[in-house]
Design a protein around this motif. Structure first.
Motif, PDB file in Angstrom:
ATOM      1  N   LEU A  15      42.675  25.511  15.202  1.00 24.45           N
ATOM      2  CA  LEU A  15      43.670  26.228  15.962  1.00 24.45           C
ATOM      3  C   LEU A  15      44.677  25.562  16.867  1.00 24.45           C
ATOM      4  O   LEU A  15      45.878  26.126  17.174  1.00 24.45           O
ATOM      5  CB  LEU A  15      42.626  27.137  17.016  1.00 24.45           C
ATOM      6  N   ILE A  16      44.441  24.213  17.390  1.00 22.45           N
ATOM      7  CA  ILE A  16      45.231  23.624  17.826  1.00 22.45           C
ATOM      8  C   ILE A  16      46.439  23.245  16.787  1.00 22.45           C
ATOM      9  O   ILE A  16      47.772  23.536  17.315  1.00 22.45           O
ATOM     10  CB  ILE A  16      44.725  22.130  18.263  1.00 22.45           C
ATOM     11  N   ASP A  17      46.131  22.886  15.573  1.00 20.23           N
ATOM     12  CA  ASP A  17      47.211  22.771  14.441  1.00 20.23           C
ATOM     13  C   ASP A  17      48.012  24.216  14.339  1.00 20.23           C
ATOM     14  O   ASP A  17      49.228  23.957  14.209  1.00 20.23           O
ATOM     15  CB  ASP A  17      46.517  22.293  13.067  1.00 20.23           C
ATOM     16  N   LEU A  18      47.241  25.290  14.357  1.00 22.65           N
ATOM     17  CA  LEU A  18      47.923  26.510  14.107  1.00 22.65           C
ATOM     18  C   LEU A  18      48.937  26.639  15.343  1.00 22.65           C
ATOM     19  O   LEU A  18      50.193  27.239  15.123  1.00 22.65           O
ATOM     20  CB  LEU A  18      46.721  27.545  14.240  1.00 22.65           C
ATOM     21  N   GLU A  19      48.638  26.331  16.775  1.00 24.65           N
ATOM     22  CA  GLU A  19      49.443  26.446  17.991  1.00 24.65           C
ATOM     23  C   GLU A  19      50.653  25.618  17.642  1.00 24.65           C
ATOM     24  O   GLU A  19      51.842  26.048  17.965  1.00 24.65           O
ATOM     25  CB  GLU A  19      48.608  26.204  19.089  1.00 24.65           C
ATOM     26  N   GLN A  20      50.316  24.390  17.242  1.00 26.72           N
ATOM     27  CA  GLN A  20      51.746  23.521  17.000  1.00 26.72           C
ATOM     28  C   GLN A  20      52.386  23.846  15.914  1.00 26.72           C
ATOM     29  O   GLN A  20      53.772  23.763  15.818  1.00 26.72           O
ATOM     30  CB  GLN A  20      50.737  22.126  16.988  1.00 26.72           C
TER      31      GLN A  20
END
Length: 183
Positions: free
Chosen positions: A108-113
């Motif tokens: 999810l961090i990767d998705l946000e970024q």
């Protein structure tokens, strides 16, 4: 099929109502965790000002929900239970998933970024035991402000920028995301 949230209330929410809403969200999270030993994703939209439920926040929420479901499907992570609600404090989603919490949070961090709207999505991930994972747990710095490079929480606490400027930036991010999706 969970609900995508449509018409907005545009209600002004007080600080007390916002705090009460956060307490109620925590209670919902704990209730879900007590019924299901899954990783829990709690999804909201980061929105400045006193109107948290608007056409803008709902559009951003629905885009985030679609991106979240696509990520879960592509990862092969099963959604055990899901619910989306429209509240005066803004749209909110809860999804219980069969996947390791640390892997979900990292994804999810990767998705946000990776998404122009990711800065506006707030994906909280709780372990089946109820521990909330944060960016800091992954050695990442706090989020930055939408308008400057300061820590977002500092700008918010100090009310460093007019809400109209922040909302204009949110809308610009949505326009950018829409333009990318149409190409």
């Amino acid at each position: 099929m969970p609900l995508y949230i449509t018409s907005a209330t545009r209600a002004v929410i007080t600080v007390e109502q916002l705090l009460t809403s956060r307490d109620a969200r925590r209670a919902r999270q704990q209730e879900w965790l007590s019924r299901d030993a899954s990783t829990l994703i709690s999804f909201t939209v980061l929105a400045p000002g006193s109107v948290k439920d608007s056409p803008l926040t709902r559009h951003i929420f629905n885009r985030g929900l679609r991106a979240l479901r696509q990520l879960l499907e592509e990862s092969g992570w099963e959604i055990n239970r899901q619910r989306c609600v429209a509240l005066p404090s803004g749209p909110e989603g809860l999804l219980a998933v069969s996947a390791p919490a640390e892997r979900v949070k990292r994804a999810l961090i990767d998705l946000e970024q990776a998404s122009p709207l990711g800065r506006l999505w707030d994906f909280d991930v709780l372990t089946p035991q109820g521990t909330m994972l944060s960016r800091k747990d992954f050695g990442l710095p706090p989020r930055t402000c939408l308008l400057c490079q300061q820590e977002a929480s500092v700008c918010a606490r100090n009310r460093a920028h007019p809400v109209t400027d922040l909302l204009r930036q949110m809308d610009a991010l949505l326009q950018k995301a829409d333009a990318i999706n149409h190409h």
